[in-house]
Design a protein around this motif. Sequence first.
Motif, PDB file in Angstrom:
ATOM      1  N   ASP A 205       0.804  -1.226   0.000  1.00 19.37           N
ATOM      2  CA  ASP A 205       0.000   0.000   0.000  1.00 19.37           C
ATOM      3  C   ASP A 205       0.834   1.271   0.000  1.00 19.37           C
ATOM      4  O   ASP A 205       0.423   2.296   0.536  1.00 19.37           O
ATOM      5  CB  ASP A 205      -1.000   0.034   1.164  1.00 19.37           C
ATOM      6  N   GLU A 206       2.002   1.205  -0.626  1.00 16.86           N
ATOM      7  CA  GLU A 206       2.775   2.408  -0.927  1.00 16.86           C
ATOM      8  C   GLU A 206       2.941   2.493  -2.434  1.00 16.86           C
ATOM      9  O   GLU A 206       3.179   1.477  -3.101  1.00 16.86           O
ATOM     10  CB  GLU A 206       4.132   2.391  -0.241  1.00 16.86           C
ATOM     11  N   ILE A 207       2.801   3.678  -2.983  1.00 20.05           N
ATOM     12  CA  ILE A 207       3.042   3.879  -4.407  1.00 20.05           C
ATOM     13  C   ILE A 207       4.547   3.749  -4.638  1.00 20.05           C
ATOM     14  O   ILE A 207       5.341   4.450  -4.011  1.00 20.05           O
ATOM     15  CB  ILE A 207       2.558   5.254  -4.873  1.00 20.05           C
TER      16      ILE A 207
ATOM     17  N   ALA B 255       0.735   0.113  -7.502  1.00 20.10           N
ATOM     18  CA  ALA B 255      -0.234   0.541  -6.494  1.00 20.10           C
ATOM     19  C   ALA B 255      -1.038  -0.669  -6.026  1.00 20.10           C
ATOM     20  O   ALA B 255      -1.020  -1.741  -6.649  1.00 20.10           O
ATOM     21  CB  ALA B 255      -1.157   1.620  -7.051  1.00 20.10           C
TER      22      ALA B 255
ATOM     23  N   SER C 298      -3.577   3.199  -1.968  1.00 27.27           N
ATOM     24  CA  SER C 298      -2.595   3.706  -2.930  1.00 27.27           C
ATOM     25  C   SER C 298      -3.134   3.788  -4.362  1.00 27.27           C
ATOM     26  O   SER C 298      -2.770   4.695  -5.109  1.00 27.27           O
ATOM     27  CB  SER C 298      -1.312   2.877  -2.887  1.00 27.27           C
TER      28      SER C 298
ATOM     29  N   GLU D 233      -5.023   6.901  -4.638  1.00 27.73           N
ATOM     30  CA  GLU D 233      -4.113   8.044  -4.699  1.00 27.73           C
ATOM     31  C   GLU D 233      -3.512   8.194  -6.091  1.00 27.73           C
ATOM     32  O   GLU D 233      -3.349   9.302  -6.599  1.00 27.73           O
ATOM     33  CB  GLU D 233      -3.019   7.887  -3.647  1.00 27.73           C
TER      34      GLU D 233
END
Length: 238
Positions: A85-87, A194, A207, A210
């Motif tokens: 869950d981090e780009i 993502a 992510s 986002e």
Amino acid sequence: MAIHRPLIALVALLSIISAGESKNTNNVFSPCGDASVQRSDGFTFGVAFAQTRAFSFNGTQLSPCDSRLSLTGSSQVAVFRPKVDEISLLTINTSTFQPDSVGGYMVAFAGRKYAARSMPAFVANSTYIVTSFTLVQEFKKGRLQNLYWKRDGCASCSRNSSFVCLNNQDCAIRVNNCKNRGGNVDCSIGIQLAFSGTDKHESVFNSWYEVQNLRQYSLFNLYSNLRDSLTSQYNSFF
């Protein structure tokens, strides 16, 4: 795992959105292992390069981890371990690797019992190479369910004469413009990663949402600058 001739092509992983430090609970490091993850865990997956028919058995597409596939010849694989869950921006250095030489298509994959794989995505042939991709990993209660490539219909390169729009969906560069083909363009492959769905505690991943919001502010130039910087740093070590 069916691939016995791996290309360790992980050049750089840069997380541009950080949720802070937290303990990793995922100790599965093989892309062919089954994992249940939570936010900020590391998650290992692979990207295999081969001809499209090499990813199928009796007309059915299988995971590259499936031993029924014959990916032991000219196929190659890159392995990544981003934070969940981090780009992330993932780069595969093509200075010594030519995707078209192994078939020109790639499949993202992870898991064995809970095997998931993307559809084959065109990367390169003898004329064109696509260097920018967006990959979404979809989870349900921490288990990977699907991987899929998201395309923007060439919106990111519509006003750039250096690119060619293939099939109204992929921005491509002519391979004779690449540094390893006599040109001056860095044709390293970039994958913007993502996540969607939920983790093993049923917390919702944000992510991909986002990334969708950020798309209105073109990330193309930002990514290009980051890739150039990271690639030059990598090359300075070897």
